[in-house]
Motif scaffolding. Structure first.
Motif, PDB file in Angstrom:
ATOM      1  N   LEU A 170       6.279  -3.043   0.262  1.00 17.10           N
ATOM      2  CA  LEU A 170       5.196  -2.676   1.151  1.00 17.10           C
ATOM      3  C   LEU A 170       4.409  -3.900   1.568  1.00 17.10           C
ATOM      4  O   LEU A 170       4.103  -4.775   0.740  1.00 17.10           O
ATOM      5  N   LEU A 171       4.049  -3.950   2.842  1.00 18.75           N
ATOM      6  CA  LEU A 171       3.212  -5.020   3.385  1.00 18.75           C
ATOM      7  C   LEU A 171       1.909  -4.401   3.864  1.00 18.75           C
ATOM      8  O   LEU A 171       1.916  -3.504   4.706  1.00 18.75           O
ATOM      9  N   GLY A 172       0.791  -4.910   3.334  1.00 20.44           N
ATOM     10  CA  GLY A 172      -0.507  -4.374   3.701  1.00 20.44           C
ATOM     11  C   GLY A 172      -1.352  -5.361   4.473  1.00 20.44           C
ATOM     12  O   GLY A 172      -1.322  -6.562   4.203  1.00 20.44           O
ATOM     13  N   LEU A 173      -2.078  -4.819   5.439  1.00 15.63           N
ATOM     14  CA  LEU A 173      -3.084  -5.579   6.161  1.00 15.63           C
ATOM     15  C   LEU A 173      -4.411  -4.909   5.837  1.00 15.63           C
ATOM     16  O   LEU A 173      -4.629  -3.748   6.200  1.00 15.63           O
ATOM     17  N   GLU A 174      -5.277  -5.583   5.130  1.00 17.20           N
ATOM     18  CA  GLU A 174      -6.534  -4.967   4.697  1.00 17.20           C
ATOM     19  C   GLU A 174      -7.551  -4.890   5.819  1.00 17.20           C
ATOM     20  O   GLU A 174      -8.300  -3.917   5.935  1.00 17.20           O
ATOM     21  N   SER A 175      -7.608  -5.905   6.657  1.00 16.01           N
ATOM     22  CA  SER A 175      -8.559  -5.956   7.760  1.00 16.01           C
ATOM     23  C   SER A 175      -7.881  -6.680   8.921  1.00 16.01           C
ATOM     24  O   SER A 175      -7.907  -7.912   8.995  1.00 16.01           O
ATOM     25  N   ALA A 176      -7.265  -5.898   9.796  1.00 15.74           N
ATOM     26  CA  ALA A 176      -6.414  -6.478  10.828  1.00 15.74           C
ATOM     27  C   ALA A 176      -7.198  -7.357  11.796  1.00 15.74           C
ATOM     28  O   ALA A 176      -8.356  -7.058  12.149  1.00 15.74           O
ATOM     29  N   ALA A 177      -6.548  -8.437  12.228  1.00 16.77           N
ATOM     30  CA  ALA A 177      -7.120  -9.371  13.199  1.00 16.77           C
ATOM     31  C   ALA A 177      -6.142  -9.526  14.363  1.00 16.77           C
ATOM     32  O   ALA A 177      -4.928  -9.368  14.180  1.00 16.77           O
ATOM     33  N   PRO A 178      -6.652  -9.857  15.553  1.00 17.45           N
ATOM     34  CA  PRO A 178      -5.744 -10.045  16.702  1.00 17.45           C
ATOM     35  C   PRO A 178      -4.637 -11.064  16.440  1.00 17.45           C
ATOM     36  O   PRO A 178      -3.540 -10.931  16.997  1.00 17.45           O
ATOM     37  N   SER A 179      -4.899 -12.049  15.579  1.00 15.63           N
ATOM     38  CA  SER A 179      -3.877 -13.055  15.261  1.00 15.63           C
ATOM     39  C   SER A 179      -2.692 -12.458  14.500  1.00 15.63           C
ATOM     40  O   SER A 179      -1.655 -13.115  14.349  1.00 15.63           O
ATOM     41  N   GLN A 180      -2.844 -11.242  14.029  1.00 22.25           N
ATOM     42  CA  GLN A 180      -1.749 -10.589  13.313  1.00 22.25           C
ATOM     43  C   GLN A 180      -0.887  -9.724  14.241  1.00 22.25           C
ATOM     44  O   GLN A 180       0.046  -9.049  13.779  1.00 22.25           O
ATOM     45  N   THR A 181      -1.187  -9.761  15.523  1.00 21.74           N
ATOM     46  CA  THR A 181      -0.304  -9.144  16.505  1.00 21.74           C
ATOM     47  C   THR A 181       1.024  -9.878  16.467  1.00 21.74           C
ATOM     48  O   THR A 181       1.082 -11.099  16.652  1.00 21.74           O
ATOM     49  N   SER A 182       2.090  -9.131  16.194  1.00 19.96           N
ATOM     50  CA  SER A 182       3.381  -9.766  15.977  1.00 19.96           C
ATOM     51  C   SER A 182       4.442  -8.679  15.817  1.00 19.96           C
ATOM     52  O   SER A 182       4.142  -7.488  15.815  1.00 19.96           O
ATOM     53  N   VAL A 183       5.675  -9.132  15.667  1.00 16.11           N
ATOM     54  CA  VAL A 183       6.748  -8.230  15.257  1.00 16.11           C
ATOM     55  C   VAL A 183       7.094  -8.577  13.814  1.00 16.11           C
ATOM     56  O   VAL A 183       7.358  -9.751  13.506  1.00 16.11           O
ATOM     57  N   TYR A 184       7.090  -7.588  12.965  1.00 14.53           N
ATOM     58  CA  TYR A 184       7.307  -7.796  11.538  1.00 14.53           C
ATOM     59  C   TYR A 184       8.693  -7.299  11.148  1.00 14.53           C
ATOM     60  O   TYR A 184       9.090  -6.185  11.491  1.00 14.53           O
ATOM     61  N   PHE A 185       9.402  -8.148  10.433  1.00 16.77           N
ATOM     62  CA  PHE A 185      10.736  -7.793   9.962  1.00 16.77           C
ATOM     63  C   PHE A 185      10.790  -7.847   8.449  1.00 16.77           C
ATOM     64  O   PHE A 185      10.332  -8.800   7.822  1.00 16.77           O
ATOM     65  N   CYS A 186      11.384  -6.832   7.897  1.00 17.24           N
ATOM     66  CA  CYS A 186      11.702  -6.799   6.483  1.00 17.24           C
ATOM     67  C   CYS A 186      13.176  -7.151   6.324  1.00 17.24           C
ATOM     68  O   CYS A 186      14.005  -6.839   7.198  1.00 17.24           O
ATOM     69  N   ALA A 187      13.505  -7.821   5.236  1.00 11.85           N
ATOM     70  CA  ALA A 187      14.897  -8.155   4.959  1.00 11.85           C
ATOM     71  C   ALA A 187      15.149  -8.025   3.466  1.00 11.85           C
ATOM     72  O   ALA A 187      14.215  -8.059   2.654  1.00 11.85           O
ATOM     73  N   SER A 188      16.411  -7.891   3.112  1.00  9.15           N
ATOM     74  CA  SER A 188      16.777  -7.845   1.696  1.00  9.15           C
ATOM     75  C   SER A 188      18.098  -8.570   1.496  1.00  9.15           C
ATOM     76  O   SER A 188      18.884  -8.746   2.445  1.00  9.15           O
ATOM     77  N   SER A 189      18.333  -9.002   0.263  1.00  8.00           N
ATOM     78  CA  SER A 189      19.597  -9.664  -0.049  1.00  8.00           C
ATOM     79  C   SER A 189      19.879  -9.543  -1.540  1.00  8.00           C
ATOM     80  O   SER A 189      18.980  -9.272  -2.338  1.00  8.00           O
ATOM     81  N   TYR A 190      21.137  -9.755  -1.888  1.00  5.07           N
ATOM     82  CA  TYR A 190      21.495  -9.888  -3.284  1.00  5.07           C
ATOM     83  C   TYR A 190      20.940 -11.205  -3.808  1.00  5.07           C
ATOM     84  O   TYR A 190      20.692 -12.142  -3.044  1.00  5.07           O
ATOM     85  N   ALA A 191      20.794 -11.294  -5.115  1.00  2.00           N
ATOM     86  CA  ALA A 191      20.455 -12.562  -5.738  1.00  2.00           C
ATOM     87  C   ALA A 191      21.624 -13.507  -5.557  1.00  2.00           C
ATOM     88  O   ALA A 191      22.773 -13.080  -5.442  1.00  2.00           O
ATOM     89  N   GLY A 192      21.365 -14.785  -5.484  1.00  2.00           N
ATOM     90  CA  GLY A 192      22.452 -15.730  -5.301  1.00  2.00           C
ATOM     91  C   GLY A 192      21.933 -17.142  -5.256  1.00  2.00           C
ATOM     92  O   GLY A 192      20.747 -17.388  -5.445  1.00  2.00           O
ATOM     93  N   GLN A 193      22.810 -18.083  -4.950  1.00  2.00           N
ATOM     94  CA  GLN A 193      22.440 -19.485  -4.907  1.00  2.00           C
ATOM     95  C   GLN A 193      22.135 -19.941  -3.493  1.00  2.00           C
ATOM     96  O   GLN A 193      22.569 -20.992  -3.061  1.00  2.00           O
TER      97      GLN A 193
END
Lengths: 114, 114
Positions: free
Chosen positions: B75-98
């Motif tokens: 989960l990604l939280g924004l406690e008090s949003a600001a105009p500078s946080q206007t963006s596209v947010y991407f979540c990603a995942s991966s296996y552990a590795g080197q």
């Protein structure tokens, strides 16, 4: 710190033209190198990767060779199609780090015209 | 075959409002990440997690908090949003590795703060 520099776009090509998107990197150690592609309205997906010097990654007609001597990982395709229109991101991942964090270039928009 | 799913896909916030972005993955990946994508800047890492109950700061963590109470959710939280946080947010995942494993991305959340 580590960084990735890739050529600015947009790159506009006609169908069947040859494509090169330049990518150079700065890194300590021996990073893995990646090209990710983002089609309109979608998330990023892995296009190809190389994990050590002189490795060549390839997929869907795209190729890139890990050149340690020139710190480069240029993306090439011999004959582009309209369906290749997308944003292409070069990225590196810290070698041996227990995080797999990716550092991205700014992205290059490719537009292929029929 | 869901992969990485982000909720919501779009959101408009007023300055000062709070919200939580949810990321869920069904691939049993150990590592999860939140990136933001801004024009001309590529993707930048906000926070990441290498396992359930652990989180760490990335390149641009200010103004955001994260939690990973279950392995499959980040989960990604924004406690008090600001105009500078206007963006596209991407979540990603991966296996552990080197540092050579593929990251799988969600389709993104387009956030506008007015």
């Amino acid at each position: 710190g580590d960084s990735v520099t890739q050529m600015e776009g947009p790159v506009t090509l006609s169908e069947e033209a040859f494509l090169t998107i330049n990518c150079t990197y700065t890194a300590t150690g021996y990073p893995s190198l990646f090209w990710y592609v983002q089609y309109p309205g979608e998330g990023l997906q892995l296009l190809l990767k190389a994990t050590k010097a002189d490795d060549k990654g390839s997929n869907k007609g795209f190729e890139a060779t890990y050149r340690k001597e020139t710190t480069s990982f240029h993306l090439e395709k011999g004959s582009v199609q309209v369906s290749d229109s997308a944003v292409y991101f070069c990225a590196l991942s810290d070698y041996g780090g227990a995080t797999n964090k990716l550092i991205f270039g700014t992205g290059t928009l490719l537009a292929v015209q029929p | 075959n869901a992969g990485v799913t982000q909720t919501p896909k779009f959101r408009v916030l007023k300055t000062g409002q709070s919200m939580t972005l949810l990321c869920a993955q069904d691939m049993n990946h150990e590592y999860m990440y939140w990136y933001r994508q801004d024009p001309g800047m590529g993707l930048r890492l906000i926070h990441y997690s290498v396992g359930e109950g652990t989180t760490a700061k990335g390149e641009v963590p200010d103004g955001y908090n994260v939690s990973r109470l279950k392995k499959q959710n980040f989960l990604l939280g924004l406690e008090s949003a600001a105009p500078s946080q206007t963006s596209v947010y991407f979540c990603a995942s991966s296996y552990a590795g080197q540092g050579n494993t593929e990251a799988f991305f969600g389709q993104g959340t387009r956030l506008t703060v007015v």
